[in-house]
Enzyme design. Structure first.
Site, mmCIF file in Angstrom:
data_model
loop_
_atom_site.group_PDB
_atom_site.id
_atom_site.type_symbol
_atom_site.label_atom_id
_atom_site.label_comp_id
_atom_site.label_asym_id
_atom_site.label_seq_id
_atom_site.Cartn_x
_atom_site.Cartn_y
_atom_site.Cartn_z
ATOM 1 N N CYS A 147 -10.694 32.380 28.287
ATOM 2 C CA CYS A 147 -10.287 31.077 27.764
ATOM 3 C C CYS A 147 -10.345 31.190 26.246
ATOM 4 C CB CYS A 147 -11.241 30.001 28.277
ATOM 5 S SG CYS A 147 -10.924 28.370 27.604
ATOM 6 N N CYS A 152 -10.198 20.697 15.940
ATOM 7 C CA CYS A 152 -8.954 20.144 16.488
ATOM 8 C C CYS A 152 -8.708 18.801 15.826
ATOM 9 C CB CYS A 152 -9.058 19.967 18.007
ATOM 10 S SG CYS A 152 -7.517 19.383 18.758
ATOM 11 N N GLU A 181 -15.045 29.495 19.502
ATOM 12 C CA GLU A 181 -15.702 29.990 20.708
ATOM 13 C C GLU A 181 -14.662 30.519 21.674
ATOM 14 O OE1 GLU A 181 -19.873 27.656 21.149
ATOM 15 O OE2 GLU A 181 -18.103 26.568 21.818
ATOM 16 N N CYS A 200 -13.715 14.724 24.201
ATOM 17 C CA CYS A 200 -13.755 16.175 23.975
ATOM 18 C C CYS A 200 -14.613 16.541 22.768
ATOM 19 C CB CYS A 200 -12.331 16.690 23.775
ATOM 20 S SG CYS A 200 -12.249 18.438 23.348
ATOM 21 N N CYS A 238 -9.447 13.725 20.873
ATOM 22 C CA CYS A 238 -9.574 13.002 22.152
ATOM 23 C C CYS A 238 -11.003 12.484 22.286
ATOM 24 C CB CYS A 238 -9.235 13.926 23.320
ATOM 25 S SG CYS A 238 -7.561 14.539 23.222
ATOM 26 N N CYS A 261 -14.888 23.157 29.974
ATOM 27 C CA CYS A 261 -13.791 22.444 29.316
ATOM 28 C C CYS A 261 -14.333 21.321 28.437
ATOM 29 C CB CYS A 261 -12.898 21.773 30.335
ATOM 30 S SG CYS A 261 -12.114 22.877 31.468
HETATM 31 N N1 SAH Z 1 -5.873 21.023 23.262
HETATM 32 C C1 SAH Z 1 -5.399 21.462 24.515
HETATM 33 C C2 SAH Z 1 -6.103 22.684 25.029
HETATM 34 C C3 SAH Z 1 -7.617 22.694 24.955
HETATM 35 S S1 SAH Z 1 -8.500 21.494 25.921
HETATM 36 C C4 SAH Z 1 -5.430 20.362 25.530
HETATM 37 O O1 SAH Z 1 -6.057 19.340 25.273
HETATM 38 O O2 SAH Z 1 -4.772 20.515 26.560
HETATM 39 C C5 SAH Z 1 -8.528 22.163 27.558
HETATM 40 C C6 SAH Z 1 -8.768 21.131 28.684
HETATM 41 O O3 SAH Z 1 -10.098 20.617 28.701
HETATM 42 C C7 SAH Z 1 -7.856 19.931 28.558
HETATM 43 O O4 SAH Z 1 -7.259 19.589 29.763
HETATM 44 C C8 SAH Z 1 -8.839 18.885 28.104
HETATM 45 O O5 SAH Z 1 -8.394 17.645 28.306
HETATM 46 C C9 SAH Z 1 -10.055 19.231 28.897
HETATM 47 N N2 SAH Z 1 -11.289 18.561 28.403
HETATM 48 C C10 SAH Z 1 -11.543 18.131 27.159
HETATM 49 N N3 SAH Z 1 -12.766 17.561 27.075
HETATM 50 C C11 SAH Z 1 -13.313 17.626 28.318
HETATM 51 C C12 SAH Z 1 -14.579 17.237 28.881
HETATM 52 N N4 SAH Z 1 -15.523 16.685 28.148
HETATM 53 N N5 SAH Z 1 -14.781 17.496 30.193
HETATM 54 C C13 SAH Z 1 -13.852 18.102 30.936
HETATM 55 N N6 SAH Z 1 -12.650 18.498 30.473
HETATM 56 C C14 SAH Z 1 -12.367 18.264 29.176
HETATM 57 FE FE1 SF4 Z 2 -8.055 18.790 20.926
HETATM 58 FE FE2 SF4 Z 2 -9.963 18.533 22.785
HETATM 59 FE FE3 SF4 Z 2 -7.944 16.796 22.713
HETATM 60 FE FE4 SF4 Z 2 -7.480 19.355 23.508
HETATM 61 S S1 SF4 Z 2 -8.765 17.831 24.549
HETATM 62 S S2 SF4 Z 2 -6.250 18.115 22.073
HETATM 63 S S3 SF4 Z 2 -8.952 20.430 22.176
HETATM 64 S S4 SF4 Z 2 -9.507 17.074 21.086
#
Ligand code: SAH
Ligand code: SF4
Length: 339
Positions: free
Chosen positions: A102, A109, A89, A116, A113, A330
Site C-alpha cells: 500500500c 493530503c 508511510e 481520515c 476528509c 486505511c
Molecule cells: N486519497 C485516496 C487514497 C488514499 S485513502 C482516497 O481517498 O481514495 C484509502 C482509503 O482509506 C479510502 O477509501 C479512504 O476513504 C479510506 N479511509 C480513510 N480514512 C479511513 C478510516 N479512518 N477508516 C477506514 N478507512 C478510511
Molecule cells: Fe486524503 Fe484521506 Fe481523504 Fe484520501 S481519505 S483524500 S488520503 S484525506
C-alpha cells in the site's frame, strides 16, 4: 561532480542514456535493472558486476527507514524519511494468495476528509514517482518478499499528483521494471473528474476505486470538504468513461460511519448509484483515528447494510482491516516532519 540522479525516477531508456553519457557500456543498463528491479538491491557495493563509479551518476534510494512496526497479523508498516525531512508511510500486507504493498503518493493530503488521519496536517508536498517506487523497494528489503499487488491507498490523493502517479504505475506494470500485472494494481481516488477522464486515456488496464462514502451530495459534502467542487454525478460520469475506455470494473469504496452513512436508505441509494456502472462496492470498517469523533458501525448495522446492497443486486464485500493494532490500516496513516 554533478549530483547523482534518482534511478527510480527514470524510464529504462533514460537510465541507459545517462550511463552512456557517463562513459559506461550499454550492457550496464540491463545489469543495473536486474539488481534493482529483479533483486531489489540498491547498494552499489552489493552489485558484484557493477563498478562503484556508477554511484557518481545515479542514486538508487533517496529515502531511508525512520521506523518499522510489525503487526500481530503480519502487516509491516515503514515510516520513511524523504531527502528533505518530509515523511511518508508505506505498508506491506501479506496474505496466503498475495503480498500487497500500500503506497503513499503525497506527504500529507490537501483533501481533509473528516474521518481520515492523512489529511489532518494538510498537504506538505507531492512526492516523485521514484519516491513512490522506493516504497516498494524498502518493503521488499525489509520483508524479503517482493510485492505481488500494489494499491495506491496510502497517504495522499493519487490523482492530485497525477504525473508522478502515472509514471509510477507505468514502472510497476512494465515487464522490464517491476513487472506486476496491471490487473494487480489499484488506484484509489476521492474522485477528481478531470483526472479520471485523463486516466481513461492512458493505456493502463488498472483497477479504479472511487472513495464515495456517501450516496448523496449533501451528505458527501459534510464528510469530504472537496466534494463541494464535484457532484457524485460528475464523478460517476468520468468513471463511466474510464470503464468504457479500459473495460475494467470500477469499485466504490464506502467507509461505514455509525449513525452517519450506515442506514438502510443509504444502502438503497448506494446500490442505485452502483448499478449505473455495475460497480462493486467495497465497504470499509472505520478505523478509529485519535482526535476524530466518528465510530465504526455495529456488526448488526454492517450486516444489514451488506444485505440491503445484495438484495438490490449490488456485489458488496467488506474489506478486512489489517494492521489496525499498529495504526497501519486505511485512514490511519499520518505524517510529520523530522526535527
Ligand atoms: N486519497 C485516496 C487514497 C488514499 S485513502 C482516497 O481517498 O481514495 C484509502 C482509503 O482509506 C479510502 O477509501 C479512504 O476513504 C479510506 N479511509 C480513510 N480514512 C479511513 C478510516 N479512518 N477508516 C477506514 N478507512 C478510511
Ligand atoms: Fe486524503 Fe484521506 Fe481523504 Fe484520501 S481519505 S483524500 S488520503 S484525506
Amino acid at each position: 561532480m554533478t549530483t547523482p540522479k534518482n534511478y527510480l525516477d527514470m524510464t529504462r531508456p533514460e537510465a541507459r542514456d545517462i550511463l552512456l553519457a557517463a562513459g559506461h557500456k550499454a550492457f550496464r543498463a540491463k545489469q543495473l535493472a536486474d539488481w534493482v528491479y529483479g533483486k531489489g538491491v540498491t547498494d552499489v557495493a552489493m552489485m558484484s558486476n557493477i563498478p562503484a563509479s556508477v554511484a557518481d551518476d545515479l542514486s538508487f534510494l533517496t529515502s531511508s527507514i525512520a521506523a518499522r512496526t510489525d503487526s500481530r497479523d503480519g502487516t509491516t508498516k515503514l515510516l520513511l524519511d524523504l531527502h528533505d525531512g518530509c515523511q511518508v508511510e508505506t505498508v506491506l500486507i501479506p496474505s496466503p494468495s498475495r503480498v500487497t504493498a500500500c503506497v503513499s503518493t503525497q506527504a500529507g493530503c490537501a483533501v481533509g476528509c473528516k474521518f481520515c488521519a492523512s489529511g489532518l496536517g494538510g498537504l506538505q508536498r507531492n512526492i516523485s514517482s521514484g519516491e513512490i517506487l522506493e516504497q516498494l523497494i524498502h518493503l521488499r528489503q525489509a520483508s524479503g518478499t517482493a510485492p505481488t499487488n500494489v494499491v495506491f491507498m496510502g497517504m495522499g490523493e493519487p490523482l492530485a499528483n497525477y504525473e508522478a502517479t502515472v509514471a509510477a504505475v507505468r514502472a510497476i506494470i512494465d515487464p522490464e521494471r517491476f513487472g506486476i500485472s496491471a490487473r494487480r494494481v489499484t488506484v484509489s481516488t476521492i474522485g477528481l473528474p478531470a483526472a479520471i477522464r485523463r486516466l481513461a486515456g492512458e493505456d493502463m488496464a488498472i483497477t479504479l476505486a472511487i472513495s464515495l462514502h456517501a450516496p448523496t451530495d449533501e451528505l458527501r459534502r459534510e464528510i469530504i470538504p472537496s466534494a463541494a467542487k464535484h457532484t457524485i454525478d460528475e464523478i460517476l460520469s468520468a468513471a463511466g468513461e474510464f470503464y468504457q475506455a479500459r473495460k475494467r470494473e470500477i469499485t466504490l469504496e464506502y467507509v461505514l460511519l455509525a449513525g452517519v452513512n450506515d442506514a438502510e436508505h443509504h444502502a438503497r441509494n448506494l446500490s442505485r448509484l452502483a448499478r449505473r456502472l455495475r460497480c462493486n462496492v467495497n465497504l470499509i470498517r472505520y478505523n478509529p483515528v485519535e482526535s476524530l469523533t466518528f465510530a465504526p458501525s455495529s456488526k448488526n448495522a454492517t450486516d444489514a447494510f451488506i444485505n440491503t446492497l445484495r438484495e438490490n443486486g449490488t456485489n458488496a464485500t467488506l474489506r478486512q482491516s489489517r494492521g489496525s493494532d499498529i495504526a497501519a490500516a486505511c485512514g490511519q496513516l499520518k505524517t510529520g516532519s523530522r526535527g
